[in-house]
Scaffold this motif. Structure first.
Motif, PDB file in Angstrom:
ATOM      1  N   GLU A 164      33.100  38.126  36.736  1.00 37.26           N
ATOM      2  CA  GLU A 164      33.911  39.052  35.930  1.00 37.26           C
ATOM      3  C   GLU A 164      33.599  40.525  36.199  1.00 37.26           C
ATOM      4  O   GLU A 164      33.309  41.281  35.264  1.00 37.26           O
ATOM      5  CB  GLU A 164      33.710  38.777  34.428  1.00 37.26           C
ATOM      6  N   PRO A 165      33.657  40.942  37.452  1.00 39.53           N
ATOM      7  CA  PRO A 165      33.296  42.338  37.742  1.00 39.53           C
ATOM      8  C   PRO A 165      34.217  43.371  37.093  1.00 39.53           C
ATOM      9  O   PRO A 165      33.800  44.506  36.910  1.00 39.53           O
ATOM     10  CB  PRO A 165      33.374  42.421  39.272  1.00 39.53           C
ATOM     11  N   SER A 166      35.429  42.968  36.716  1.00 39.27           N
ATOM     12  CA  SER A 166      36.344  43.969  36.140  1.00 39.27           C
ATOM     13  C   SER A 166      36.359  43.959  34.618  1.00 39.27           C
ATOM     14  O   SER A 166      37.088  44.724  33.985  1.00 39.27           O
ATOM     15  CB  SER A 166      37.769  43.753  36.659  1.00 39.27           C
ATOM     16  N   MET A 167      35.518  43.111  34.037  1.00 33.58           N
ATOM     17  CA  MET A 167      35.572  42.940  32.578  1.00 33.58           C
ATOM     18  C   MET A 167      35.259  44.237  31.837  1.00 33.58           C
ATOM     19  O   MET A 167      34.256  44.892  32.099  1.00 33.58           O
ATOM     20  CB  MET A 167      34.581  41.856  32.146  1.00 33.58           C
ATOM     21  N   GLY A 168      36.140  44.586  30.912  1.00 37.35           N
ATOM     22  CA  GLY A 168      35.899  45.719  30.022  1.00 37.35           C
ATOM     23  C   GLY A 168      36.070  47.089  30.655  1.00 37.35           C
ATOM     24  O   GLY A 168      35.698  48.089  30.050  1.00 37.35           O
ATOM     25  N   LEU A 169      36.623  47.133  31.877  1.00 37.26           N
ATOM     26  CA  LEU A 169      36.748  48.430  32.545  1.00 37.26           C
ATOM     27  C   LEU A 169      38.168  48.993  32.410  1.00 37.26           C
ATOM     28  O   LEU A 169      39.141  48.250  32.276  1.00 37.26           O
ATOM     29  CB  LEU A 169      36.394  48.302  34.028  1.00 37.26           C
ATOM     30  N   ALA A 170      38.267  50.313  32.477  1.00 36.03           N
ATOM     31  CA  ALA A 170      39.567  50.982  32.454  1.00 36.03           C
ATOM     32  C   ALA A 170      40.324  50.667  33.749  1.00 36.03           C
ATOM     33  O   ALA A 170      39.710  50.414  34.784  1.00 36.03           O
ATOM     34  CB  ALA A 170      39.358  52.486  32.319  1.00 36.03           C
ATOM     35  N   PRO A 171      41.681  50.703  33.683  1.00 34.53           N
ATOM     36  CA  PRO A 171      42.500  50.310  34.834  1.00 34.53           C
ATOM     37  C   PRO A 171      42.134  50.996  36.163  1.00 34.53           C
ATOM     38  O   PRO A 171      42.103  50.358  37.209  1.00 34.53           O
ATOM     39  CB  PRO A 171      43.922  50.692  34.407  1.00 34.53           C
ATOM     40  N   LYS A 172      41.823  52.270  36.092  1.00 35.81           N
ATOM     41  CA  LYS A 172      41.497  52.993  37.323  1.00 35.81           C
ATOM     42  C   LYS A 172      40.220  52.427  37.961  1.00 35.81           C
ATOM     43  O   LYS A 172      40.125  52.265  39.179  1.00 35.81           O
ATOM     44  CB  LYS A 172      41.312  54.482  36.995  1.00 35.81           C
ATOM     45  N   LEU A 193      34.423  34.851  43.616  1.00 33.64           N
ATOM     46  CA  LEU A 193      34.793  35.769  42.543  1.00 33.64           C
ATOM     47  C   LEU A 193      35.307  34.999  41.333  1.00 33.64           C
ATOM     48  O   LEU A 193      36.178  34.143  41.462  1.00 33.64           O
ATOM     49  CB  LEU A 193      35.899  36.692  43.088  1.00 33.64           C
ATOM     50  N   VAL A 194      34.743  35.295  40.169  1.00 32.31           N
ATOM     51  CA  VAL A 194      35.250  34.751  38.913  1.00 32.31           C
ATOM     52  C   VAL A 194      35.923  35.894  38.172  1.00 32.31           C
ATOM     53  O   VAL A 194      35.346  36.967  38.034  1.00 32.31           O
ATOM     54  CB  VAL A 194      34.095  34.163  38.078  1.00 32.31           C
ATOM     55  N   GLU A 195      37.152  35.670  37.725  1.00 32.93           N
ATOM     56  CA  GLU A 195      37.903  36.758  37.104  1.00 32.93           C
ATOM     57  C   GLU A 195      38.854  36.259  36.035  1.00 32.93           C
ATOM     58  O   GLU A 195      39.430  35.192  36.149  1.00 32.93           O
ATOM     59  CB  GLU A 195      38.748  37.493  38.164  1.00 32.93           C
ATOM     60  N   GLN A 196      38.993  37.055  34.976  1.00 36.71           N
ATOM     61  CA  GLN A 196      40.091  36.807  34.047  1.00 36.71           C
ATOM     62  C   GLN A 196      41.314  37.606  34.475  1.00 36.71           C
ATOM     63  O   GLN A 196      42.431  37.290  34.083  1.00 36.71           O
ATOM     64  CB  GLN A 196      39.676  37.205  32.632  1.00 36.71           C
ATOM     65  N   ASN A 197      41.091  38.624  35.297  1.00 35.71           N
ATOM     66  CA  ASN A 197      42.203  39.367  35.874  1.00 35.71           C
ATOM     67  C   ASN A 197      42.755  38.556  37.043  1.00 35.71           C
ATOM     68  O   ASN A 197      42.498  38.819  38.216  1.00 35.71           O
ATOM     69  CB  ASN A 197      41.703  40.736  36.340  1.00 35.71           C
ATOM     70  N   ALA A 198      43.550  37.525  36.679  1.00 36.64           N
ATOM     71  CA  ALA A 198      43.977  36.543  37.673  1.00 36.64           C
ATOM     72  C   ALA A 198      44.881  37.161  38.739  1.00 36.64           C
ATOM     73  O   ALA A 198      44.787  36.806  39.915  1.00 36.64           O
ATOM     74  CB  ALA A 198      44.699  35.398  36.975  1.00 36.64           C
ATOM     75  N   ALA A 199      45.720  38.090  38.335  1.00 33.87           N
ATOM     76  CA  ALA A 199      46.653  38.683  39.301  1.00 33.87           C
ATOM     77  C   ALA A 199      45.894  39.353  40.439  1.00 33.87           C
ATOM     78  O   ALA A 199      46.178  39.122  41.623  1.00 33.87           O
ATOM     79  CB  ALA A 199      47.562  39.683  38.600  1.00 33.87           C
TER      80      ALA A 199
END
Ligand SMILES: Nc1ncnc2c1ncn2[C@@H]1O[C@H](COP(=O)(O)OP(=O)(O)O)[C@@H](O)[C@H]1O
Ligand SMILES: [Mg+2]
Length: 240
Positions: A164-172, A193-199
């Motif tokens: 989840e490297p993108s978890m809780g981060l702003a879009p930029k 890579l494990v992600e909830q940001n599937a797209a």
């Protein structure tokens, strides 16, 4: 031969079956991704591959060797490192000290190779160089995420596990993290890579697996799964 083979993996917490008989490969040089809702078993899978959770059944083969019973630091030595969910940096240590901790299994820390890897991390994450003496716990969420990834790379991994490297981060910042993941692959490191940001994950995944309540219910290339009607409905908010 795949770099990582997960075969019939089952992992329990007491009587709870968090991971049920999952099988998948990670090819060398690829980005593979595990997609799934909260509680699907993604973190458990990565922790088990790292050796932080015991296997109830099944087998993990890395770089041609059965590592199922190997302690975590031996796996790191073999070239398997993880950037954990929730970052897991050492908050009381500086950025530099955190990066040094990532290299603790290495015996070449006085050499040019080590220095080159540190430089490579600073090239990927210039922000870490700017803040090399800052106490990590005082950095922003995005900076801590970068530090966790940089620390994992300091082990000089063949395969890096990113939870989840993108978890809780702003879009930029999310966009920045994903472009850094592309760069990590371009430099020859294999990524799981494990992600909830599937797209974003499917967009760049050579291989993707959908986890539901501990089981893999669908696998394919990222592009295939991104087009799949049921994947779209469940994980992509209906569109991509
Ligand atoms: N330390 C734990 N003790 C008991 N159950 C846990 C523990 N960690 C995770 N679980 C359970 O295992 C399942 C999978 O969790 P996890 O691997 O964290 O999922 P994900 O990362 O996909 O959100 C969930 O049902 C979760 O509640
Ligand atoms: Mg998780």
């Amino acid at each position: 031969m795949p770099l990582l083979e997960v075969q019939g993996l089952c992992v329990n917490y007491g009587h709870i079956e968090a991971v049920r008989d999952i099988t998948f490969d990670v090819e060398e040089g690829s980005i593979s991704t595990l997609i799934g809702a909260n509680g699907a078993g993604k973190t458990t899978t990565l922790k088990t591959i790292s050796g932080l959770r015991p296997v109830r059944a099944g087998k993990i083969v890395f770089d041609g060797r059965d590592i199922t019973g190997l302690p975590p630091y031996e796996r790191v030595k073999m070239g398997l490192s993880q950037s954990p969910e929730g970052r897991g940096i050492f908050p009381g240590m500086t950025v530099r000290e955190n990066l040094e901790m990532g290299a603790y299994v290495r015996t070449d820390t006085k050499t040019a190779a080590y220095k080159a890897d540190l430089d490579r991390v600073f090239e990927l994450f210039p922000r870490l160089l700017e803040r090399v003496s800052q106490v990590a716990g005082t950095m922003s969420g995005g900076e801590q995420q970068m530090l966790a990834m940089g620390r994992a790379l300091m082990a000089r991994p063949k395969l890096v596990l990113l939870d989840e490297p993108s978890m809780g981060l702003a879009p930029k910042l999310i966009a920045q993290i994903f472009s850094i993941i592309d760069e990590i692959k371009a430099q020859g490191t294999t990524v799981l890579l494990v992600e909830q940001n599937a797209a974003q994950a499917l967009k760049r995944a050579d291989s993707a697996h959908i986890l539901e309540t501990g089981s893999i219910v669908r696998s394919g290339t990222g592009a295939e799964l991104a087009k799949d009607g049921s994947v779209k409905a469940a994980y992509l908010g209906g569109d991509l």
